[in-house]
Design an enzyme around this catalytic site. Structure first.
Site, PDB file in Angstrom:
ATOM      1  N   ASP A 377      30.653 -53.194-109.336  1.00 47.91           N
ATOM      2  CA  ASP A 377      29.515 -53.413-108.450  1.00 47.91           C
ATOM      3  C   ASP A 377      28.417 -52.420-108.781  1.00 47.91           C
ATOM      4  OD1 ASP A 377      30.671 -55.514-106.971  1.00 47.91           O
ATOM      5  OD2 ASP A 377      31.918 -54.070-105.925  1.00 47.91           O
ATOM      6  N   THR A 378      27.188 -52.849-108.565  1.00 49.12           N
ATOM      7  CA  THR A 378      26.006 -52.142-109.045  1.00 49.12           C
ATOM      8  C   THR A 378      24.860 -52.452-108.099  1.00 49.12           C
ATOM      9  OG1 THR A 378      26.779 -52.448-111.312  1.00 49.12           O
ATOM     10  CG2 THR A 378      24.469 -51.922-111.057  1.00 49.12           C
ATOM     11  N   ILE A 379      23.801 -51.646-108.147  1.00 48.64           N
ATOM     12  CA  ILE A 379      22.549 -52.035-107.492  1.00 48.64           C
ATOM     13  C   ILE A 379      21.462 -52.135-108.547  1.00 48.64           C
ATOM     14  CG2 ILE A 379      23.157 -51.017-105.262  1.00 48.64           C
ATOM     15  CD1 ILE A 379      20.403 -49.366-107.305  1.00 48.64           C
ATOM     16  N   MET A 459      22.833 -57.631-111.190  1.00 43.38           N
ATOM     17  CA  MET A 459      23.966 -56.715-111.089  1.00 43.38           C
ATOM     18  C   MET A 459      25.280 -57.419-111.431  1.00 43.38           C
ATOM     19  SD  MET A 459      22.957 -55.789-107.204  1.00 43.38           S
ATOM     20  CE  MET A 459      21.402 -56.452-106.649  1.00 43.38           C
TER      21      MET A 459
END
Length: 568
Positions: A377-379, A459
């Site tokens: 997970d990423t922003i 993302m």
């Protein structure tokens, strides 16, 4: 190939039409595609698009107070570390592409951290490991995000760091209501890393993670942000914060030390590009995976994509086979360029794309490549200001909240990006001390005739280059506007050689979002593709586009997550 006038005029009016069977999200809309969740946001003076509305509002406030796009991006990123710690935070890394209106140039920033100097390949062998663990002390590498903030601020910013971190500090002390998606990911991460010291103290109340609508506070993170705001980047890398990190990691049996923190530095680098049917698509070179998107697009450009139906086995098969070829190169070549000679220019050349295209059968799925990883997970956020500056910024802990290592009373989790190293000797991406791991997070940018056109990102681990290519194809070949390009049902292939050297399902498998027809799914099966469901793995999108004719910005955000695009 006739380009759609939308992309050049940026009028926001869809000239083409594409029906995706089963897509009824916006079936009652009077304009645009039926699958669109809303129309684009349009504003003159500035635009902010992030994965959380509160972060978007913080960025917008900075613009209204006289800050520029770089200032607003830093403030929004700090806010995301508070409101979306399930995908970001100062325990992770950062990459950015900046369009500087004054010099009229693009600049790339690699703010990714390196492996501990005291940890060797022999240590992993001694522990009997064939791959680096997902969680715990061993996958931790130096967090690069804070240095990235200061690199961006010192070169392009206009406001002091105290101003930029003040909103996040206030929210951390006073609290904010947790959104539905983040509440869900909090509970998922509690199952993953809840057993490690500091998780319960930092992220739970009476042992429970915050539920939707509950007010969450993180006073420890507020204190950390205050030290950074007043003491600068050295407060993080050479002060009490670094000493706390080093002592905690030693206590946990880890190797990241104060010396590793103090030695960290980020690097400015030149973005690389490939032209796709008249527009230049820009990515950052390895140790990230951005050039995979360029490799995919170079192969797709050799086909009449506009003449295909997007909801067709012909298009999806062509896209997936191009992706497989790009990801095979990703597995072999993408690594820290300080340790390897990486043939970037050759990999993104049109000549190389023509050679690779010859390997694609129009009727049969290839089985010769191995599956890579698609988790993490990423922003992603993007900001544009009234001066013409634009920022494409991505930041992550990897695997949600990261390693589970939460240094005492600091309020954040250290990343587990080191998991992406290979333990195979001789591999480009093999573990070595002081080396940057293969990285999945990638910002993107588009120019036309040397002018800024679009800042965007998606993302989600190995999903990202696939979705970068799909966004461009959606707009150029299928005539979608900025919001529709992100809302359109997505294609995800999991199956190419892994950058860690490990193998999975031969030939991989395709996941299709709802909106693709049953006929298309059956036709893909007849070509030898394996289809499977992959809910929640299709990434999160934010984008800003500049209309040079009308001098306005278009903003778009992700319907699959909590994102918001807003301007003034």
């Amino acid at each position: 190939m006739k380009l759609k006038s939308l992309l050049f005029a940026c009028s926001g009016i869809l000239l083409g039409s594409l029906h995706l069977a089963g897509s009824a999200i916006g079936a009652d809309r009077v304009t645009g595609e039926s699958f669109a969740t809303r129309s684009e946001v349009i504003a003159q003076n500035g635009m902010v698009a992030t994965s959380q509305p509160l972060a978007t509002q913080v960025g917008l406030d900075v613009l209204k107070q006289g800050g520029n796009a770089i200032d607003a991006a830093i403030a929004a990123n700090a806010m995301l570390g508070l409101v979306e710690p399930t995908g970001s935070g100062i325990g992770g890394d950062l990459f950015a592409i900046v369009w500087d209106a004054q010099s009229k140039q693009l600049y790339g920033l690699n703010a990714s951290g390196r492996s501990p100097l005291s940890l060797s390949l022999d240590e992993f062998k001694k522990q009997g490991l064939s791959e680096i663990p997902k969680f715990g002390p061993l996958p931790v590498s130096v967090p690069g995000a804070v240095d990235g903030w200061f690199m961006l601020s010192e070169r392009f910013g206009s406001l002091p760091m105290q101003n930029l971190l003040a909103p996040a500090i206030s929210y951390a002390r006073n609290g904010f209501p947790v959104s539905e998606l983040i509440a869900y990911y909090f509970s998922v991460n509690q199952q993953r890393i809840g057993q490690y010291p500091g998780f319960e103290q930092t992220f739970t109340t009476n042992g429970n993670t915050p539920k939707k609508g509950e007010i969450f506070k993180n006073p420890a993170l507020a204190n950390t942000y205050e030290k950074i705001a007043t003491g600068g980047r050295d407060a993080f890398y050479k002060g009490d914060i670094a000493r706390t990190i080093g002592a905690f990691m030693k206590q946990q049996g880890g190797f990241l030390s104060y010396q590793d923190m103090a030695a960290h530095y980020s690097e400015w680098l030149e973005p690389v590009s490939s032209n796709y049917r008249g527009v230049d698509v820009w990515e950052l070179p390895p140790n990230g995976q951005g050039i995979a998107a360029l490799q995919i697009l170079n192969i797709l450009e050799l086909y009449d994509i506009e003449g295909m139906q997007r909801d067709s086995a012909e298009f999806i098969h062509t896209f997936v086979e191009a992706k497989k070829l790009a990801f095979a190169d990703r597995a072999k070549f993408y690594a820290d360029p300080a340790f390897n000679q990486i043939p970037v220019d050759w990999l993104i050349s049109k000549e190389y794309a023509r050679k690779r295209q010859q390997l694609i059968s129009p009727s049969k799925a290839s089985k010769r490549v191995d599956a890579g990883k698609n988790e993490g997970d990423t922003i992603y956020l993007t900001v544009a200001d009234r001066f013409g500056n634009m920022v494409s910024l991505i930041q992550s802990n990897y695997r949600g909240m990261g390693s589970g290592m939460i240094p005492t009373d600091l309020g954040f989790v250290l990343q587990n990006r080191g998991e992406m190293f290979s333990l195979q000797e001789g591999h480009f991406n093999q573990y070595e001390p002081g080396k940057r791991p293969f990285h999945t997070i990638i910002p993107a940018f588009v120019t036309k005739n040397n002018k800024p056109l679009m800042s965007f990102g998606v993302m989600g681990g190995g999903t990202q280059p696939q979705m970068h290519a799909q966004i461009i194809v959606n707009m150029i070949d299928f005539g979608m506007n900025l919001q529709e390009a992100g809302d359109a049902p997505r294609i995800l292939h999991t199956g190419s050689s892994s950058p860690t050297g490990h193998k999975m399902l031969d030939g991989g498998y395709i996941s299709l979002e709802s909106g693709f027809s049953e006929k298309t799914r059956r036709d893909l099966g007849q070509k030898g593709h394996i289809l499977t469901d992959s809910v929640g793995a299709f990434g999160g999108y934010q984008a800003i586009m500049f209309d040079d004719k009308n001098k306005v910005y278009y903003g778009a955000s992700e319907s699959r997550k909590d994102g918001q695009a807003a301007g003034y």
